[in-house]
Design a protein around this motif. Structure first.
Motif, short mmCIF file in Angstrom:
data_model
loop_
_atom_site.label_atom_id
_atom_site.label_comp_id
_atom_site.label_asym_id
_atom_site.label_seq_id
_atom_site.Cartn_x
_atom_site.Cartn_y
_atom_site.Cartn_z
N ASN A 57 0.83 -1.21 0.00
CA ASN A 57 0.00 0.00 0.00
C ASN A 57 0.86 1.26 0.00
N SER A 103 0.71 4.10 -2.81
CA SER A 103 0.38 5.50 -2.53
C SER A 103 1.54 6.44 -2.89
N VAL A 148 -3.40 -2.75 -5.64
CA VAL A 148 -2.96 -3.79 -4.72
C VAL A 148 -4.16 -4.73 -4.62
N THR A 154 -6.88 -7.11 -3.55
CA THR A 154 -7.28 -7.61 -2.23
C THR A 154 -8.58 -8.39 -2.37
N LYS A 183 -4.60 -9.16 1.25
CA LYS A 183 -3.91 -9.03 -0.04
C LYS A 183 -3.89 -10.38 -0.73
#
Length: 176
Positions: free
Chosen positions: A20, A24, A44, A46, A63
């Motif tokens: 993450n 970001s 990502v 999930t 994840k």
């Protein structure tokens, strides 16, 4: 570096637990340098799973591929360098860290680009009832619908104030 001017999905390897953060940080670089046309999407993957801990059921987001981030980008020397030098990123997945784009079949299997047509029974200006999430039970007025991102923006009257909220399309239903 690439013959294509078309954005493709690449897999980026990260330190475990940094997925993450890498996503970001990369998103921030894209916005600051206005590279949205070159680096178009960062994900990502999930899944939501039900976990039972201490006799309590709870939904947790897990994840699917720990240690990996998917990036949809046009591969150039610059984009390669930006992604490769993002803190927490250890390189691209591919032979000798040379990025190999995912095939259409792999993308489909991963479900990264679901192109299932979403139909909504409401339009901009309509009143909708929110059926899920923290605003469940509230009535709002639709101000924007984004089918690509599966989002709807509504204005909800709370505590005598007009409050904008962004929801998933399925969190709101038409009042008709």
């Amino acid at each position: 570096m690439s013959d294509f001017d078309e954005a493709r999905w690449y897999v980026v390897h990260t330190y475990s637990g940094y997925e993450n953060k890498v996503a970001s940080n990369l998103q921030m670089v894209v916005e600051n340098r206005k590279l949205q046309d070159l680096i178009q999407d960062i994900r990502v993957p999930t899944e939501t799973v039900t976990e039972i801990k201490d006799d309590k059921k709870r939904e947790v987001e897990r994840k699917i591929f720990p240690g990996y981030v998917l990036v949809k980008m046009v591969l150039t020397d610059d984009t390669w360098y930006i992604v490769r030098n993002t803190r927490g990123c250890t390189g691209f997945v591919g032979p000798e860290s040379k990025p190999i784009p995912l095939t259409d079949k792999e993308i489909q299997k991963l479900g990264v680009e679901q192109t299932a047509a979403v139909e909504v029974s409401y339009a901009v200006g309509d009143s909708v009832k929110i059926v899920d999430g923290p605003l469940e039970g509230f009535i709002g007025q639709v101000t924007e619908i984004n089918l690509e991102k599966n989002k709807v923006r509504v204005i909800v009257s709370m505590f005598g104030r007009e409050t904008p909220a962004e929801l998933e399309l399925e969190q709101a239903v038409s009042l008709d």
